[in-house]
Design a protein around this motif. Structure first.
Motif, PDB file in Angstrom:
ATOM      1  N   LEU A 180       0.258   4.561   0.714  1.00 44.24           N
ATOM      2  CA  LEU A 180       0.249   5.430   1.661  1.00 44.24           C
ATOM      3  C   LEU A 180       0.910   4.908   3.061  1.00 44.24           C
ATOM      4  O   LEU A 180       1.586   5.737   3.734  1.00 44.24           O
ATOM      5  CB  LEU A 180      -1.320   5.740   1.844  1.00 44.24           C
ATOM      6  N   VAL A 181       0.860   3.614   3.010  1.00 45.99           N
ATOM      7  CA  VAL A 181       1.352   3.219   4.477  1.00 45.99           C
ATOM      8  C   VAL A 181       2.614   3.048   4.149  1.00 45.99           C
ATOM      9  O   VAL A 181       3.703   3.410   5.099  1.00 45.99           O
ATOM     10  CB  VAL A 181       0.884   1.687   4.634  1.00 45.99           C
ATOM     11  N   SER A 182       3.212   2.617   2.925  1.00 47.51           N
ATOM     12  CA  SER A 182       4.777   2.472   2.776  1.00 47.51           C
ATOM     13  C   SER A 182       5.242   3.860   3.024  1.00 47.51           C
ATOM     14  O   SER A 182       6.550   3.898   3.481  1.00 47.51           O
ATOM     15  CB  SER A 182       5.164   1.874   1.530  1.00 47.51           C
ATOM     16  N   LEU A 203       4.306   6.334   4.697  1.00 48.15           N
ATOM     17  CA  LEU A 203       4.384   6.810   6.065  1.00 48.15           C
ATOM     18  C   LEU A 203       5.635   5.783   6.840  1.00 48.15           C
ATOM     19  O   LEU A 203       6.090   6.332   7.726  1.00 48.15           O
ATOM     20  CB  LEU A 203       3.005   6.433   6.822  1.00 48.15           C
ATOM     21  N   PHE A 261      -2.685   4.592  12.934  1.00 48.04           N
ATOM     22  CA  PHE A 261      -3.135   4.307  11.379  1.00 48.04           C
ATOM     23  C   PHE A 261      -2.185   3.199  10.864  1.00 48.04           C
ATOM     24  O   PHE A 261      -2.806   2.033  10.286  1.00 48.04           O
ATOM     25  CB  PHE A 261      -2.352   5.564  10.417  1.00 48.04           C
ATOM     26  N   ASN A 310       0.791  -1.246  -0.059  1.00 55.30           N
ATOM     27  CA  ASN A 310       0.074  -0.099  -0.058  1.00 55.30           C
ATOM     28  C   ASN A 310       1.022   1.326   0.214  1.00 55.30           C
ATOM     29  O   ASN A 310       1.929   1.168   0.905  1.00 55.30           O
ATOM     30  CB  ASN A 310      -0.948  -0.009   1.156  1.00 55.30           C
ATOM     31  N   LEU A 324       5.118  -5.232   5.489  1.00 54.21           N
ATOM     32  CA  LEU A 324       4.682  -4.654   4.162  1.00 54.21           C
ATOM     33  C   LEU A 324       5.046  -5.524   3.076  1.00 54.21           C
ATOM     34  O   LEU A 324       4.415  -5.795   2.347  1.00 54.21           O
ATOM     35  CB  LEU A 324       5.283  -3.232   4.096  1.00 54.21           C
TER      36      LEU A 324
END
Lengths: 308, 358
Positions: A87-89, A91, B296, A85, B349
């Motif tokens: 946005l996650v990466s 951040l 988040f 993702n 991730l």
């Protein structure tokens, strides 16, 4: 006073402009990189440290670009190769950069450096009013606007620009034309990070001349917002970033004049201004947005869920 | 995994595959690797500055998990992560991206402080605390509502607007503690006056652990119930699945999106309330800074699952609390622990992303 504010706008807007141009390249290839904040921060520290060690601010700028590129490369690996993702990466890269710079920056907090001096351009800097505003800056500031123009030319007048935009719009078309979209994305994100790193370098080596933990204060994220404000155009990015710089300079000038407006309210101005301008252009830029970014901003988060 | 079948040496790889499926240990081992990898990398970082990794890690371990004080700190820290994570997870169901828990927490803390100053110690705690919780929720909801309205009325992308509002929210808070909320007896330090006793959560067993932390798991349970067991939750998923289809089916998509944002902001705002009325007892410029972003990430770690969020928040809280030990034993900045946290997240991730790609 107006002269001081406008000159200050150029001075403080430049770092954001570099980051914003970098992010424009990245987003043109369909990758949103919130790690721009991290690349800037890493660039600021690497540039400061390299300048402190070598005594050469140009070596510092190179180190800043390299550090920015490394953080961006991590983002590229996560989102392109591992399909994470975006946005996650971004951040996570930002958090990593905050940690790494706090960790290694500790010893640089009280260091002093000789940074990039202002180099007034002969004759031009003597023009009343215009001279001090436009022609009494450090070298990076002179390079920022030409870079934006070069990028515009690159995007719209060269083959590589066409490939880049094709990857961001419809990567299957680029693929069918014989280009590897992933490789283009890697290149775009890394170049974008290098530019953000130079922006960070401008901040620490030309603007503030010191290192403070988290000194970018969200400028990288503002850069990402300004890309949208600029509707992915490098030329409009110039306007956006110097508007932001102007708000920052206005705040400093009013404080220096002792005008009784709370500095905290003034600090909000750049963010509110960005928000306000986004609001004005919101409808229009829906159509300017590279097709590949839609998936990211509409909640799916990773690009390859779109066309393939 | 399918392409391995075609390879000549498929016997060994499918054999391994079968082994992996039959043994939960193998999965466990992979997770262990995912946990140890970041520790190894961070140890390298520690070595570069001449800190002893083993000593540092044991200090970190004991500071977070060694005694009841450490565990109390972990619980205190996990609560705002859970609430901030819920503020992300709920909008995610309608495919809205809320990166604004940070600012919503700040406004929640601010609204709580205003309410606490207005109420004082006029009422008993069982009246005051719920009132403050409502105030905090309202503050957060207000902030998120701005982003929600910008998105639905003016087509401003909520990812960007919530990010920008984080900075504005933090500055509003800082402005207030420097001016209207400043403690007159603070010798010019920027913080609010202390909360009255009736406005403080009672602490447990001599630690800083306060009863307010139970708000977080209760909220997680309620959100989970709401999403999976009510027709409202179904509506949300319909809107998230295909907004256009939902619109044609007669859903008021915009209204649902705004309501979701208000609810998300309320959840984050309650995290702000817990910070001021539970942990700190007054509002400071640093109250809740960074909690929204960690929330988040915590939400994303578990695929936005409200109950899984409890586990991921506790894990991240352990890391955050142990970071404070870095400052004491290795004299490193507390935010150095972000390196460790980031590598944990990078590991996840890199794994999870690949799985989704299939």
């Amino acid at each position: 006073m107006l002269e001081a504010i406008l000159a200050g706008a150029i001075r403080s807007g430049t770092s954001v402009l570099f980051a914003c141009l970098g992010e424009t390249v990245s987003e043109r290839a369909g990758i949103v990189n919130l790690g721009t904040e991290g690349s800037m921060l890493g660039g600021a520290l690497a540039a400061f440290a390299a300048t402190a060690y070598t005594g050469n601010p140009y070596a510092g700028v190179l180190a800043g670009a390299a550090a920015g590129a490394i953080f961006a490369l991590l983002h590229a690996w996560l989102v392109v190769t591992r399909n994470a993702n975006q946005l996650v990466s971004g951040l996570v890269v930002m958090i990593l950069a905050q940690g790494v710079t706090a960790f290694f920056g500790r010893t640089f907090v009280d260091k002093q450096i000789v940074g990039l001096n202002t180099q007034p351009i002969p004759f031009l800097s003597d023009i009343p009013f215009v001279g001090p505003i436009l022609f009494q800056h450090d070298i990076l500031t002179y390079l920022a606007v030409p870079l934006a123009i070069a990028l515009w030319y690159g995007f719209y007048r060269t083959k590589w620009g066409l490939v880049l935009r094709a990857v961001g719009e419809r990567d299957d078309v680029a693929y069918a034309s014989g280009y590897n979209p992933d490789r283009v994305r890697y290149a775009a994100v890394t170049l974008g990070g290098a530019l953000a790193g130079i922006g960070g370098a401008q901040l620490s080596v030309a603007y503030t001349l010191n290192w403070v933990e988290e000194m970018t204060q969200g400028r990288g994220l503002v850069a990402v917002a300004l890309v949208i404000f600029a509707a992915w155009s490098p030329l409009r990015a110039i306007l956006g970033c110097y508007l932001f710089g102007g708000a920052t300079a206005l705040q400093l000038a009013l404080q220096a004049q002792g005008i009784p407006i709370s500095p905290f309210f003034l600090s909000m101005v750049p963010y509110l201004l960005t928000l306000f301008v986004l609001l004005l252009v919101a409808q229009k830029q829906r159509y300017a947005m590279p097709e590949g970014l839609r998936a990211v901003f509409e909640g799916k988060g990773n690009y390859s869920t779109q066309n393939r | 995994m399918q392409e391995t079948i075609a390879l000549p040496n498929s016997a060994s790889s499918t054999g391994l595959e079968r082994l992996r499926r039959s043994l939960p240990w193998a999965t466990l081992l992979r997770w262990l690797l995912l946990a140890l990898g970041p520790l190894a990398i961070f140890a390298l970082f520690l070595l570069t500055v001449g800190a002893d990794p083993i000593k540092t890690y044991s200090a970190m371990y004991f500071s977070a998990l060694g005694d009841s004080f450490g565990l109390a700190e972990v619980m205190i820290r996990a609560a705002p992560f859970i609430l901030g994570g819920l503020a992300t997870a709920l909008p995610a169901r309608t495919r809205l991206v809320n990166v604004g828990a940070e600012g919503q927490i700040a406004l929640g803390a601010l609204a709580t402080t205003f309410a606490a100053m207005a109420i004082g110690d006029r009422f008993p705690a069982w009246v005051t605390l719920p009132a403050l919780l409502v105030a905090g929720a309202a503050g957060g909801a207000l902030w998120a509502g701005v982003a929600g309205l910008l998105r639905t009325r003016l087509a401003v992308n909520e990812t960007i607007s919530t990010l920008l509002l984080n900075y504005v929210g933090a500055l509003v808070l800082i402005f207030c503690v420097h001016t209207v909320l400043k403690d007159p007896e603070s010798f010019n330090w920027p913080f609010s006056p202390p909360f009255a006793d009736a406005a403080r959560w009672v602490t447990i067993g001599g630690t800083r652990l306060h009863w307010g932390v139970i708000v977080a798991p209760i909220a997680a349970l309620l959100v989970w119930y709401f999403l999976t067991r009510t027709h409202w939750g179904l509506h949300l998923r319909v809107v998230g699945g295909n907004p256009e289809a939902a619109r044609r089916a007669g859903f008021n998509v915009e209204r649902i999106q705004v309501l979701v944002f208000l609810a998300a902001g309320a959840l984050a705002g309650m995290a702000g309330m817990l910070e001021v009325a539970g942990v700190e007892g007054r509002l400071r410029p640093t109250t809740g800074v960074g909690f929204g972003y960690v929330g988040f990430l915590a939400a994303w770690m578990v695929g936005q699952h409200p109950l899984g969020l409890i586990a991921s928040s506790i894990l991240l809280a352990v890391l955050a609390v142990s970071g404070d030990a870095l400052q004491i034993t290795a004299r490193l900045p507390a935010s150095s622990v972000n390196i460790l946290m980031a590598f944990v997240l990078i590991g996840i991730l890199a794994r999870v992303g690949k799985k989704n790609a299939a």
